[in-house]
Scaffold this active site. Structure first.
Site, mmCIF file in Angstrom:
data_model
loop_
_atom_site.group_PDB
_atom_site.id
_atom_site.type_symbol
_atom_site.label_atom_id
_atom_site.label_comp_id
_atom_site.label_asym_id
_atom_site.label_seq_id
_atom_site.Cartn_x
_atom_site.Cartn_y
_atom_site.Cartn_z
ATOM 1 N N ASN A 13 34.774 -18.741 -24.848
ATOM 2 C CA ASN A 13 33.890 -19.693 -24.119
ATOM 3 C C ASN A 13 32.563 -20.104 -24.776
ATOM 4 O O ASN A 13 32.122 -19.312 -25.701
ATOM 5 C CB ASN A 13 34.110 -19.503 -22.700
ATOM 6 N N ASP A 64 39.444 -15.890 -18.484
ATOM 7 C CA ASP A 64 40.493 -15.898 -17.385
ATOM 8 C C ASP A 64 41.978 -15.267 -18.014
ATOM 9 O O ASP A 64 42.825 -14.834 -17.227
ATOM 10 C CB ASP A 64 40.470 -17.207 -16.936
ATOM 11 N N LYS A 113 46.858 -11.588 -39.929
ATOM 12 C CA LYS A 113 46.633 -13.077 -39.956
ATOM 13 C C LYS A 113 47.815 -13.638 -39.602
ATOM 14 O O LYS A 113 48.799 -13.499 -40.763
ATOM 15 C CB LYS A 113 45.641 -13.331 -41.128
ATOM 16 N N PHE A 145 29.330 -16.145 -10.023
ATOM 17 C CA PHE A 145 28.721 -17.434 -10.261
ATOM 18 C C PHE A 145 30.120 -18.367 -10.331
ATOM 19 O O PHE A 145 31.150 -17.663 -10.754
ATOM 20 C CB PHE A 145 28.019 -17.319 -12.062
ATOM 21 N N LYS A 170 35.683 -19.028 -3.797
ATOM 22 C CA LYS A 170 35.336 -17.972 -4.511
ATOM 23 C C LYS A 170 34.525 -16.829 -3.898
ATOM 24 O O LYS A 170 34.512 -15.630 -4.049
ATOM 25 C CB LYS A 170 34.385 -18.474 -5.918
ATOM 26 N N LYS A 185 36.317 -13.272 -3.408
ATOM 27 C CA LYS A 185 35.577 -12.088 -4.057
ATOM 28 C C LYS A 185 34.950 -11.035 -3.568
ATOM 29 O O LYS A 185 34.365 -10.119 -3.683
ATOM 30 C CB LYS A 185 34.709 -12.536 -5.336
#
Length: 397
Positions: free
Chosen positions: A215, A284, A294, A326, A340, A344
């Site tokens: 990301n 995730d 490959k 976060f 969240k 958590k």
């Protein structure tokens, strides 16, 4: 929940000393900003300072009486310089003349400002402003060195246009530099003896021997958290993935690639931590089939499986440790952040809408809502990531 503005000097008593210098007008904005940031400000002026600024100006800004005369009888009985000296969490002399520096350095206490400074146990921050020749004068520099050696703090002047018309060293430092130094002094060492575990950067999930998914996290927020923890004298352990910014010196670094590796490193170091800040952006999902060769198929279909929830696992085991998570969201910011926080078992969630300008990945700024376990909210507005890191630790503490 409750929303409040960011108050970095909340509950702090700051005494601002004003001396007879043409830069005195700059102190008006400084005092106004200190008040806006939550400080209770008392201003002490020398008589020479009143030739530049009227005391009523500071009384309007602070809503406190300004002290000038050592022998003023028109107030309730207390020894003025002693009461201010005891009340202060910090004394700031902005601007400070060579005359006042010389007095303090040599133990002269002949007005309210110098007697207050000599009577206090609080830290004293001095921002000099004067003509270049005065600033570079050997006697003045010896006085500065003497005060620094006894624990006084200084914000050095900069080069600029002076009252005499010349351009040179002696122009008072920028207000933000002075405010930052005040913050550093007030909050220095309040994580001493604590260990902060920080995750930062992006993880990589391999598809084949040359490709992976990841990301856009740069690690900037994690590095800002590390720097702030170090500034507050914490020991810092950093578990870092792919980063586009360097990690702070003085940090114990564990490098990882995948989310599973990050999870293992966090668990290995969890017992050592008092505060855990999950600033990384672990993937995730991961491909469930990895090819050692490959892939060269004309068409490629990948099947993904859910990765381990690192923050969730920490939340199950944290006990009395403090956990910060976060929430980078694109929709329903507060709703998703609260989910969240609960899921958590975190103590604080930092939520930001990554679609907003200045709040996305790989920027030096953020626009965040900090939500605590007891449902208090701080809307930061547009701030630097360094400033946001400071807000996070202030909220945890």
């Amino acid at each position: 929940g409750q929303t409040r503005t960011v108050m970095p000097f909340s509950d702090k008593n700051i005494v601002v000393g004003e001396t007879g210098c043409v830069a005195a007008y700059r102190t008006c904005q400084l005092v106004a900003d200190l008040v806006a940031m939550g400080a209770d400000v008392d201003v002490v002026m020398t008589k020479n300072a009143t030739e530049f600024i009227m005391p009523q100006t500071f009384e309007s800004l602070t809503h406190n009486p300004v002290t000038v005369d050592t022998f003023n009888r028109n107030k309730k009985w207390e020894v003025g310089h002693v009461s201010l000296a005891q009340k202060a969490d910090l004394i700031m002399i902005v601007p400070c003349t060579a005359n006042v520096v010389g007095k303090i350095a040599n133990g002269i206490a002949d007005d309210m400002l110098t007697t207050t400074v000599i009577a206090t146990k609080a830290p004293v921050l001095i921002a000099p402003a004067m003509n270049t020749n005065m600033y570079t004068n050997t006697v003045f520099q010896e006085n500065v060195a003497k005060l620094k050696n006894t624990g006084f703090y200084f914000v050095n002047p900069i080069e600029g246009r002076l009252a005499c018309g010349a351009v040179g060293m002696g122009h008072i430092a920028d207000e933000q530099v002075i405010l930052d130094e005040a913050k550093n002094i007030l909050f220095e060492g309040n994580l001493k003896g604590k260990t902060v575990l920080v995750t930062a950067g992006a993880t990589e999930e391999p598809i084949d021997s040359v490709r992976f998914i990841t990301n856009r996290s740069s690690g900037r927020m994690g590095v800002a958290v590390m720097k702030e923890a170090l500034r507050r004298c914490a020991k810092v352990i950093a578990v870092v993935g792919r980063m586009s910014v360097p990690v702070s010196r003085g940090v114990e670094v564990v490098n990882v690639n995948t989310t599973d590796e990050m999870y293992g490193a966090v668990m290995d170091n969890l017992k050592r931590a008092d505060i855990i800040v999950m600033a990384a952006a672990p993937s995730d999902y991961k491909p469930d089939n990895y090819s050692k060769s490959k892939l060269k198929d004309k068409e490629l279909t990948l099947h993904f499986v859910k990765n381990v929830d690192i923050a969730g696992e920490v939340g199950k085991l944290k006990g009395n440790k403090k956990l910060v998570v976060f929430a980078a969201e694109t929709d329903d910011l507060i709703k998703n952040a609260n989910k969240k926080l609960i899921a958590k078992n975190a103590d604080l969630v930092v939520a930001n809408d990554v679609t907003k300008a200045g709040a996305g990945f790989d920027t030096d700024t953020n626009i965040a809502t900090v939500i605590t376990k007891d449902n208090k909210r701080i809307d930061t507005g547009l701030v630097t990531k360094d400033r946001l890191a400071s807000i996070i630790f202030d909220s945890i503490l």
